[in-house]
Design an enzyme around this catalytic site. Structure first.
Site, PDB file in Angstrom:
ATOM      1  N   GLU A  99       0.878  -1.175   0.000  1.00 24.35           N
ATOM      2  CA  GLU A  99       0.000   0.000   0.000  1.00 24.35           C
ATOM      3  C   GLU A  99       0.912   1.220   0.000  1.00 24.35           C
ATOM      4  OE1 GLU A  99      -3.619   0.364   2.617  1.00 24.35           O
ATOM      5  OE2 GLU A  99      -2.691  -1.421   3.488  1.00 24.35           O
TER       6      GLU A  99
ATOM      7  N   ARG B 147       5.521 -14.020   8.813  1.00 26.20           N
ATOM      8  CA  ARG B 147       6.038 -12.647   8.878  1.00 26.20           C
ATOM      9  C   ARG B 147       7.416 -12.633   9.518  1.00 26.20           C
ATOM     10  NH1 ARG B 147       1.762  -8.341   9.414  1.00 26.20           N
ATOM     11  NH2 ARG B 147       3.495  -7.016  10.002  1.00 26.20           N
TER      12      ARG B 147
ATOM     13  N   LYS C 216       3.070   2.099  10.790  1.00 22.82           N
ATOM     14  CA  LYS C 216       3.102   3.469  10.282  1.00 22.82           C
ATOM     15  C   LYS C 216       2.610   4.451  11.346  1.00 22.82           C
ATOM     16  CE  LYS C 216       1.066   6.482   6.951  1.00 22.82           C
ATOM     17  NZ  LYS C 216      -0.121   6.827   6.232  1.00 22.82           N
TER      18      LYS C 216
END
Length: 645
Positions: A197, A412, A422
């Protein structure tokens, strides 16, 4: 097979099959009973493997900590396998390696030495020990290069066009024709994509995704797309687009094409109309709050006529509904119990690429698999939390009768002592704890680059962690060990002193400065030398001198000489000079040529006629391993900042 399900001919199954036939020699074969005895269809999840290995390591924790890497690791493997009879041995081994590494940290020189026989081994000199972790950044997990791990059969992934051989893949009457068409377009080439993204900066976790997607394509002669998942018009900023591309290229990869989910908005809208026509989607007016959480009430509009949904969807597109007043939902139940995920929502926000053409935007659940299909992706690699969306992925492609790629999940990669979200990094910047996204104490890729991490070190770190399904949480020092390993090969050495102590050599052997040859790479002298001046005044580190000798201290002290690295001289204390407050400000020493003097216990670095330089030193930004964990840090991550980072 994936998730550790054992297909019939794994090594674990064959002995079980033989055993069963040996015990039932003359009876007709009871297929169900035979398969049960052989573990057919038994599903061993990564979590079960993780727990079993955890339990086994827990039992041997004390011996492991005492013997470290000299402990017989085969014992751990054996016990884990006896707990999980049908699990894949390689997956268990990866998990054992990972958890042992987690417990013990990287191998030191002492770990690499052969186990001493009864006689007492001579202790290694201290200088060496200090550098042990540095010199051999051995992380002890996965030793093959990333490309070896990803090449061909290594991963048990399907071959292009053989999607149907993957467990759980849904085959429809059109599947074979669609796959044939797909092969005609791709020529049987592997195609992957990295789909970030564009609303934040990439961090160390993304490095694994980049390496996995671009690496898998590269290892198998394929191509990888960089596709920006820009379906959310509010958050995108141009700086993120450029930074993402820059980081992909910095890590050494070239995208086959740079695409955007928004490139396909027209096609996605056409397909949404088709989905409604096929009775697989409907316009719904439930509020976001109503459909959140577990077991929300089913939509009262689920069975409205197709014509009605088509008209209302058109009205959504024309801006006749306010935000939150209508959504388009797909008729399916997901693995996690989520009912009828949303495909489109109303947003009166212009999009950075399509302007104000649209006021309805597609969701991840709707967009992702269809973009993969349009780009003819063969292997859609994503992290494990998307496992719950695999059924919706297959469902949507099949509901529209379009080519259906295969979604594969991997674990992950997380790092301790840091935050990567973020939102949290923005809080750190706003509160002034860090300067920006590239502050060298962060683990964003731009920060690591600014701190001087070579990209190869980051790629090697991802290779070390391995392409496991299990989630890996690693210590930052393992990443640092990978950096040292690369810099050892790439960066010429220089001697530097951070806290200088003046040393005067009273019997300097020459009337003027001598020139000393210093190897650029101490481990490989064939790579050349540089000259360093050697004068009667040299500077050493304050910490390399002590007035009192402790047990185990090997460097300079009264009565304990020390060698000057590369100079060919040994120095011995003659006189210690202090200022009024009693602080040592200068040493007077005598020097002897190394080949005449008794061998000193240690060699230290030094400078003479030095250049002044600025050296930036960083400590960890956070004090605790998991700054976001309320049980470890009750006051929240901002309360865990290291005051001297």
């Amino acid at each position: 097979g994936r998730e550790g399900r054992a297909p019939l001919l794994t090594p674990a199954v064959s002995p079980a099959a033989l055993e069963y036939l040996r015990n039932h020699p003359l009876e007709p074969l009871d297929t169900a009973d035979f398969e049960r005895a052989c573990g057919v269809g038994v599903c061993v999840t990564p979590e079960q493997i993780e727990e079993a290995v955890e339990a086994v390591i827990g039992q041997h924790r004390a011996e492991l900590l005492a013997e470290r890497y000299h402990f017989n690791m085969g014992l751990l493997m054996g016990e884990a396998r006896s707990r999980l009879r049908w699990a894949d041995g390689k997956t268990i081994k990866n998990e054992v390696d990972l958890q042992v590494l987690h417990l013990l940290g990287p191998k030191t020189e002492a770990d690499l030495e052969k186990k001493p026989k009864a006689a007492k081994a001579r202790p290694a000199p201290v200088e060496k020990q200090k550098a042990a972790v540095v010199e051999n950044g051995e992380v002890g997990t996965e030793t093959r290069s990333l490309l070896e791990q990803l090449r061909g059969e290594a991963l048990k992934f399907h071959k292009p066009g053989e999607n149907y051989k993957t467990e759980g893949y849904v085959v429809t009457p059109n599947t074979m024709a669609l796959l044939k068409q797909h092969l005609a377009i791709t020529g049987g080439q592997v195609r992957t994509r990295f789909p970030p993204e564009p609303n934040g900066i990439l961090h160390i976790g993304h490095a694994k995704a980049i390496n996995f997607n671009f690496g898998y394509a590269k290892a198998n002669g394929g191509v990888c797309f960089l596709r920006y998942d820009d379906t959310n018009p509010e958050k995108e900023e141009e700086k993120y687009f450029t930074a993402i591309r820059e980081m992909v290229e910095w890590l050494g990869y070239q995208p086959y094409a740079v695409t955007h989910a928004s490139d396909y908005f027209d096609q996605l809208y056409t397909w949404a109309l088709e989905l409604i026509r096929r009775g697989q989607a409907y316009v719904c007016h439930q509020k976001v709050e109503e459909i959140k959480g577990h077991n929300p009430p089913p939509s009262p509009w689920r069975d409205r006529p197709v014509e009605e949904s088509l008209l209302l969807f058109e009205d959504m597109r024309k801006g006749k509904f306010g935000e939150g007043e209508a959504t388009l939902r797909m008729k399916l139940m997901m693995e996690d119990g989520k009912m009828d995920p949303v495909a489109y929502r109303v947003k009166f926000t212009p999009h950075h690429r399509t302007g104000d053409k649209w006021c309805i935007y597609p969701t991840y659940d709707y967009t992702h698999c269809l973009c993969d299909s349009i780009e003819h992706i063969t292997h859609s690699l994503c992290t494990k939390e998307f496992q719950a969306r695999r059924s919706s992925y297959f469902w949507l492609c099949n509901a529209l009768d379009v080519y259906c790629p295969v979604q594969w999940e991997y674990g992950r990669l997380n790092l301790l002592y840091t935050v990567v979200s973020k939102r949290k990094i923005i809080r750190l910047v706003e509160t002034g704890a860090v300067r920006d996204w590239d502050d060298p104490r962060l683990f964003t890729l731009t920060a690591l680059r600014r701190r001087g991490f070579p990209p190869e070190a980051i790629n090697n770190f991802c290779a070390r962690v391995g392409v496991t399904v299990a989630q890996a949480t690693m210590e930052p020092h393992l990443l640092e060990a990978c950096a040292r390993e690369v810099l050892n090969e790439q960066a010429p050495r220089a001697m530097a002193i951070l806290e200088p102590l003046k040393v005067t050599i009273t019997n300097f052997p020459a009337p003027k400065a001598l020139e000393v040859l210093v190897p650029n790479f101490p481990a490989d002298e064939s790579r050349g030398f540089h000259k360093v001046p050697f004068k009667p005044t040299v500077y050493i580190e304050e910490t390399d001198f002590r007035e009192e000798v402790d047990k185990g201290y090997k460097r300079l002290a009264p009565g304990q000489p020390v060698g000057l690295r590369h100079a060919g001289y040994v120095i011995a204390i003659q006189n210690v000079i202090k200022d009024a407050s009693g602080r040592v400000i200068e040493l007077e020493v005598t020097c002897t040529k190394s080949d005449v003097a008794e061998k000193p216990k240690a060699f230290i670095h030094w400078v003479s006629e030095p250049l002044t330089c600025e050296v930036r030193l960083y400590e960890r930004l956070f004090l605790h391993k998991n700054p976001e964990d309320p049980s470890e840090v009750p006051g929240g991550f901002l309360s865990d900042l290291n005051p001297v980072s």
